[in-house]
Design a protein around this motif. Structure first.
Motif, short mmCIF file in Angstrom:
data_model
loop_
_atom_site.label_atom_id
_atom_site.label_comp_id
_atom_site.label_asym_id
_atom_site.label_seq_id
_atom_site.Cartn_x
_atom_site.Cartn_y
_atom_site.Cartn_z
N PRO A 158 -16.35 12.26 -6.57
CA PRO A 158 -16.27 12.31 -8.03
C PRO A 158 -15.49 13.56 -8.49
CG PRO A 158 -18.50 12.82 -7.28
CD PRO A 158 -17.71 12.43 -6.06
N TYR A 166 -14.60 16.72 -11.37
CA TYR A 166 -15.24 17.62 -12.34
C TYR A 166 -14.14 18.32 -13.11
CZ TYR A 166 -14.01 21.87 -9.77
OH TYR A 166 -13.32 22.89 -9.19
N LYS A 201 -21.20 13.25 -12.76
CA LYS A 201 -20.81 12.95 -11.38
C LYS A 201 -21.50 11.69 -10.85
CE LYS A 201 -23.90 15.99 -8.65
NZ LYS A 201 -25.08 15.99 -9.46
N LEU A 247 -14.69 17.01 -6.80
CA LEU A 247 -15.79 17.89 -6.40
C LEU A 247 -15.71 18.12 -4.91
CD1 LEU A 247 -19.05 16.63 -8.17
CD2 LEU A 247 -18.15 18.96 -8.22
#
Lengths: 616, 195
Positions: A559, A561, A593, A614
């Motif tokens: 994911p 960020y 996330k 991430l």
């Protein structure tokens, strides 16, 4: 074992309305089932699909409703018990075979499930398909609860064979999606094959044959009328002087209203379960035993007008009303409170309605419309096309999840009327205007009814771009397969048809196959298509992430960020994409996330390169 | 038998359809007449998901405005929005964990502060049970167990004739083994909060 295959007659199960129909078909020994999925009918074929993998039941997702009806017709005239399911607008697509299948009739019982959608929960219109029974001359049954959905389905197969006509069962969204108790009956064995007996001067509908068949249909219609009058699905309940007529889910609202108002001994309810042909004698008896009549029916005033006609023919002068009483209108579904109020008002019953809360101090609340999912590839395709074509281009769209592109910030849906219309209306828009045209259609919808439009576009030298949003499934209705789906990961043997080859075969010369998560390359393809003088097709291929997850094809990615030391708060990510994984924390954009699937599209949009994967 | 009209409101993915279905199963197991209604399809793509459970002498599958006996809201904004289903005698059970819709993120409207929503709900309903269902679900190690917490709170509220024993029996037969323990724990904690 599938739960609908439980061989436990007498057991009471809580079934979804659509499950009850599927169970009824199995209890009738259905052996051949087809459909094109469409809310609110889709759970019926979903169950058949699963059951067909455990039993001899034949099931197919056909390419569209017309095809489904014709495939089923072939099996039914051969002698198999057959069911075909569709939503209300699907019956428009299947109307052509329906009208003449009514002439030739069937040998094995054939039941057509038609699901209407009052209030348009998931549809483009709320047409009342009771008219199709009248148009085609076919009998129509309308259940009122889950038990009847099962029982009437069993009865519909018998009725179909007795009359040698397909029988239509009409449900609505409410009935399709209620869960209620159903007492199971016995399952019948599945007959796997039949032998077609030729009878060309019956089954080949040249004019000379059809002239006789129309007469035959009217004779069968008369037989159906007798059954409608004598059967148990139409009945008069009570013997009071206040007459109420009800069908479908409204029958429950009427029953509850009569109990709530304490007027049981004052009313007679005419319940119409076998609603076409109308039970003439029963209606006359009903009209003669009451002083005034209130007709409760969602959508069109069909029963109301039929009863007025019957009253006129029989010299009965009592008031008959429906639409216009209280809040009863031709719009949207009814509800219990509305019906209770209309009954009380019409018959002059005192009652105190529930008091609404004072909501005047509740502030304007932000809306929560449905939205494309986090990581939906349609969002990426829309973004890429908009970057190239801007906001002045006309964007005809089609029926599917991607219709949600109508919402801001995407705002890329300008016209949709029915399945397949994006391609054909694109032909019209591009000829009639000087604006650029980009039509959007999903993969399943393209197979359903986009192909003929594309043939038309190529043949008539139209000039626009067609984007086929190929997410490898029929996503909106619950991930059904279609001819373009790779079914191997699901362990299903079906022949896959390549959209690219198909488009090429039609004669499209400018074809681009793109991966929408690669924004730069996708935009280059869109630019090239825009510059092409003719029909361009962009096939945007990326699996629906929900479908990928459900079928073990999901490739897990890290994911993303937002690095807030790099982020200058341009908010392009949220303002241009509005992915539901993003939200505002104070005035800063944050990515959830747990929702982010790592598609990386927002990272490619960010002017600061502040959106990063991430670290594991 | 007394009629009870329950409305479940939530956001796609929160599991309120499963909660209403399991409640229907529990009612059926106790021979309480029941009908459950759900909305499927387009409404589920991140939108509002409403379901209803009707118990007792009633055959209508939906609940009209002002006619809910119990409103079970899985998200505070949606509980507030659904108050039209309630009257002055309605019991409201609501989750306090906010899920702002994406419209807020793109500047179309402001998300009302949860305390303000609760104040408005309390000022109108007969009784309000407010709990952070997501925190409880996290605490039992199963973030998806929000619907179990809410079911627990409903049973704990004593508003319907279905007891913890019958409800747990249904949960035990319809939950995957790996989640059963955490689901039952979430249910119990929801029940405690409502007591």
């Amino acid at each position: 074992m599938h739960k609908l295959l439980r061989d436990t007659p007498g057991e009471e199960m809580l079934l979804l309305g659509n499950e009850a129909i599927a169970r009824g078909a199995l209890e009738a020994g259905v052996s051949f089932t087809t459909c094109y999925p469409g809310t609110p009918s889709s759970e019926i074929p979903e169950n058949f699909f699963k059951i067909s993998r455990e039993t001899d039941l034949y099931f197919e997702y056909s390419t569209n409703e017309k095809v489904a009806m014709e495939v089923a017709a072939g099996a039914a005239v051969s002698g198999l018990r057959t069911m075909v399911t569709m939503k209300h607008v699907g019956l428009n697509v299947a109307a052509d075979p329906l009208m003449t299948l009514a002439y030739v009739g069937v040998r094995g019982g054939m039941v057509i499930i038609n699901a209407d959608d009052p209030s348009l929960f998931s549809s483009q219109n709320e047409q009342d398909n009771r008219y199709y029974a009248r148009l085609s001359g076919l009998p129509m049954l309308e259940p009122t609860n889950t038990q009847e959905m099962k029982d009437m389905t069993v009865a519909a197969f018998d009725l179909s064979e007795e009359l040698q006509l397909p029988v239509i069962i009409r449900t609505t969204t409410r009935l399709a999606h209620i869960r209620g108790p159903v007492v199971l009956g016995e399952l019948k064995p599945i007959k796997t094959s039949a032998h077609f007996q030729k009878k060309p001067f019956h089954f080949v509908t040249v004019p000379a044959v059809s002239r006789n068949l129309h007469k035959l249909l009217l004779e069968r219609y008369d037989q159906a009328s007798e059954k409608s009058d004598s059967g148990s699905y139409n009945q008069i309940i009570g013997d009071g002087k206040w007459g109420i007529v009800a069908n479908g889910v409204s029958f429950n609202y009427v029953s509850d209203a009569v109990s709530d108002l304490g007027i049981k001994d004052k009313v007679s309810i005419l319940k119409l379960g076998f609603s076409w042909p109308m039970p003439q004698d029963l209606c006359i008896r009903f009209l003669k035993q009451v002083d005034k009549v209130l007709v409760i029916e969602e959508l069109e005033p069909i029963n109301e007008n039929e009863l007025k006609a019957i009253a006129q023919e029989n010299g009965i002068l009592i008031p008959i009303k429906g639409k216009g009483v209280g809040a009863l209108s031709r719009l949207y579904e009814y509800d219990p409170g509305m019906v209770r109020k209309a009954v009380a008002q019409y018959f002059g019953v005192d009652y105190t309605p529930y008091e609404m809360l004072d909501m005047s101090d509740i502030p304007q609340l932000p809306g929560r419309p449905p939205n494309l999912c986090a990581g939906c590839p349609h969002r990426a395709t829309y973004y890429a096309v908009k970057q190239v074509y801007g906001t002045d281009a006309i964007y005809p769209t089609d029926i599917g999840c991607y219709t949600l592109g109508v919402l801001p910030p995407i705002s890329m849906a300008d016209f949709v009327i029915c399945m397949g219309s994006s391609v054909s209306s694109g032909c019209g828009f591009s000829k009639a205007t000087d604006q650029k045209v980009v039509s959007f259609i999903g993969d399943s919808t393209f197979f359903h009814s986009g192909i003929t439009g594309l043939v038309n576009a190529v043949h008539n030298n139209h000039k626009f771009t067609l984007v086929i949003l190929d997410n490898g499934t029929t996503a909106m209705t619950g991930h059904q397969i279609h001819p373009g789906v790779d079914t191997a990961p699901m362990g299903i043997e079906r022949t896959r048809i390549s959209i690219e080859n198909l488009v090429r075969g039609i004669g499209v010369e400018d074809i681009h196959v793109v991966k929408p998560f690669k924004l730069k390359k996708t935009m280059e393809a869109v630019k090239s298509a825009m510059e092409y003088d003719g029909i361009s097709v962009i096939i945007s291929q990326e699996l629906c992430p929900l479908f990928a997850k459900a079928t073990g094809q999901f490739k897990k990615a890290r994911p993303f960020y937002i690095n807030h030391s790099k982020c200058k708060n341009h908010r392009d990510c949220i303002n241009l994409l509005a992915c539901p994984a993003m939200y505002l924390d104070g005035d800063r954009v944050v990515i959830d996330k747990n929702l982010c699937i790592g598609c990386s599209v927002c990272a490619q949009v960010c002017p600061e390169n502040a959106i990063l994967p991430l670290k594991a | 038998m007394e009629t009870k009209r329950l409305v479940f409101i939530g956001v796609g993915g929160q599991g309120n359809l499963l909660a209403s279905r399991l409640l229907g199963e529990a009612a059926l197991s106790m021979k309480i007449p029941t009908v459950v209604s759900e909305i499927h399809g387009m409404a589920q793509r991140g939108g509002i998901v409403e379901s209803a459970v009707l118990l007792g002498d009633v055959t209508s599958p939906i609940v009209s405005n002002a006619e809910a006996d119990v409103l079970i809201g899985f998200e505070p904004l949606e509980t507030l929005r659904a108050l039209g289903k309630c009257n002055k005698d309605t019991v409201v059970i609501t989750n306090t964990h906010a899920l702002p819709p994406f419209t807020v993120a793109i500047g179309q409207g402001a998300y009302p502060p949860v305390e303000e929503s609760l104040r408005l709900i309390r000022s109108k309903a007969k009784k309000v049970i407010a709990l952070d269902g997501n925190a409880i679900a996290e605490a039992v190690g199963n973030p998806l167990a929000l619907n179990m917490v809410m079911l627990g709170a409903l049973i704990g509220s004593g508003t319907i004739p279905i007891g913890a024993k019958e409800m747990k029996k249904v949960l035990s037969t319809s939950t995957k083994k790996a989640f059963l323990e955490s689901n039952l724990k979430a249910f119990d904690m929801g029940m405690e909060k409502a007591n």
